[in-house]
Motif scaffolding. Structure first.
Motif, short mmCIF file in Angstrom:
data_model
loop_
_atom_site.label_atom_id
_atom_site.label_comp_id
_atom_site.label_asym_id
_atom_site.label_seq_id
_atom_site.Cartn_x
_atom_site.Cartn_y
_atom_site.Cartn_z
N GLU A 167 0.74 -1.15 0.07
CA GLU A 167 -0.03 -0.12 0.04
C GLU A 167 0.81 1.29 0.10
O GLU A 167 0.80 2.38 -0.71
N LEU A 168 1.88 1.23 0.81
CA LEU A 168 2.71 2.47 0.87
C LEU A 168 3.73 2.44 -0.43
O LEU A 168 4.06 3.59 -0.63
N ALA A 169 3.91 1.19 -0.98
CA ALA A 169 4.64 1.60 -2.35
C ALA A 169 3.93 2.38 -3.17
O ALA A 169 4.52 3.10 -3.83
N GLU A 170 2.62 2.11 -3.19
CA GLU A 170 1.75 2.84 -4.39
C GLU A 170 1.79 4.28 -3.88
O GLU A 170 1.72 5.19 -4.65
N ALA A 171 1.67 4.74 -2.63
CA ALA A 171 1.64 5.96 -2.19
C ALA A 171 2.97 6.75 -2.45
O ALA A 171 3.03 7.74 -2.83
N HIS A 172 4.06 5.73 -2.43
CA HIS A 172 5.35 6.59 -2.70
C HIS A 172 5.33 6.79 -4.22
O HIS A 172 6.21 7.86 -4.42
N ALA A 173 4.94 5.98 -5.06
CA ALA A 173 4.80 6.26 -6.37
C ALA A 173 4.14 7.52 -6.80
O ALA A 173 4.53 8.16 -7.60
N GLU A 174 2.89 7.53 -6.09
CA GLU A 174 2.30 8.76 -6.24
C GLU A 174 3.13 10.04 -5.79
O GLU A 174 3.15 11.11 -6.50
N LEU A 175 3.92 10.08 -4.79
CA LEU A 175 4.57 11.20 -4.28
C LEU A 175 5.94 11.48 -5.25
O LEU A 175 6.14 12.64 -5.47
N GLU A 176 6.35 10.34 -5.93
CA GLU A 176 7.36 10.72 -6.92
C GLU A 176 6.63 11.37 -8.40
O GLU A 176 7.25 12.24 -8.92
N GLN A 177 5.60 10.67 -8.48
CA GLN A 177 4.82 11.40 -9.61
C GLN A 177 4.31 12.90 -9.40
O GLN A 177 4.38 13.54 -10.58
N SER A 178 4.11 13.16 -8.26
CA SER A 178 3.74 14.61 -7.96
C SER A 178 5.10 15.32 -7.86
O SER A 178 4.87 16.63 -7.41
N GLN A 179 6.16 14.87 -7.88
CA GLN A 179 7.42 15.47 -7.68
C GLN A 179 7.61 16.08 -6.14
O GLN A 179 8.15 17.07 -5.92
#
Length: 256
Positions: free
Chosen positions: A161-173
């Protein structure tokens, strides 16, 4: 309105019509509709998509010199760290420092987002999912000790779950790997954590780090201070003092 105007401009490079134009947008802020429009235009050969990278150090020097500021080279490392090479963020940061007559003292070690920068970063944070925002908060509290394993422990969530959240944070810069994209984003996230939430995050972070080997006791002490547990912090300040004195770092030992 945009669709109508677009239709009147096509095809480009015809007699009496526009030869071309440049449109700019932030990838994370484009609506699905316009993402599709851009993709269709690129696929049909009507447009070329150019990804603009952050300014490198030499370009930041050119930018600062162009403003007529003295000692431009000395400002570059701090500006790069604060802004991640974002031209708008660079200009807004310099504007704030000039208006407050603090630029002559050099860049401070910490600086909260100001003006348009604060607004833009605030909007970026508001668009995050609750899970991604919580991961960003843990990263702001843990700083260099941040990992997804630590976040999973602190937030009591699964790693997937947190890996997906982390990917969102990277996509949002917001994040690049396990670090913030730049200091202004870090400061914005940290400043907007409610006090009670921040104390809990510090306490949980300290609990996790205690289980690891060779963690600096001064780091644990600071987390417990932020968590409001002064007695626990005192124990680790003593350990930090002993550790420093054993390494002949007497000044640090006395400070601890």
């Amino acid at each position: 309105v945009g669709t109508y105007i677009f239709s009147q401009l096509m095809p480009l490079r015809t007699p009496g019509n526009m030869q071309g134009f440049v449109g700019c947008f932030r990838g994370a802020e484009l609506s699905p509709f316009f993402k599709e429009q851009v993709a269709n235009m690129v696929a049909s050969g009507m447009a070329i998509k150019i990804e603009i990278e952050p300014l490198p150090a030499e370009s930041i020097v050119t930018l600062v010199k162009g403003l007529g500021l003295e000692n431009a080279e000395t400002l570059v490392p701090g500006l790069a760290r604060y802004t991640g090479g974002n031209p708008l963020f660079i200009l807004e940061t310099l504007k704030y420092l000039i208006e407050t007559d603090s630029l002559k003292q050099g860049l401070p070690s910490r600086l909260a987002p100001q003006g348009k920068v604060a607004t833009l970063i605030g909007r970026r944070l508001q668009r995050l999912s609750p899970s991604a925002l919580n991961v960003a908060r843990v990263a702001a509290v843990a700083v260099t000790n941040f990992t997804l394993e630590l976040a999973a422990f602190v937030l009591e969530r699964s790693g997937l779950e947190l890996a997906e959240a982390h990917a969102e944070l990277e996509q949002s810069q917001i994040l690049r790997a396990n670090a913030f994209s730049h200091d202004l984003v870090f400061e914005a996230v940290l400043a907007n954590i409610p006090v009670a939430v921040k104390q809990l995050l510090h306490a949980r972070t300290a609990n996790y780090l205690e289980k690891l080997k060779n963690v600096n006791p001064a780091v644990l002490a600071q987390h417990y201070i932020e968590a409001g547990d002064e007695l626990k912090a005192a124990e680790y300040w003593v350990q930090a003092s002993v550790r420093s004195e054993l390494s002949s770092l007497l000044k640090e030992g006395r400070e601890f």
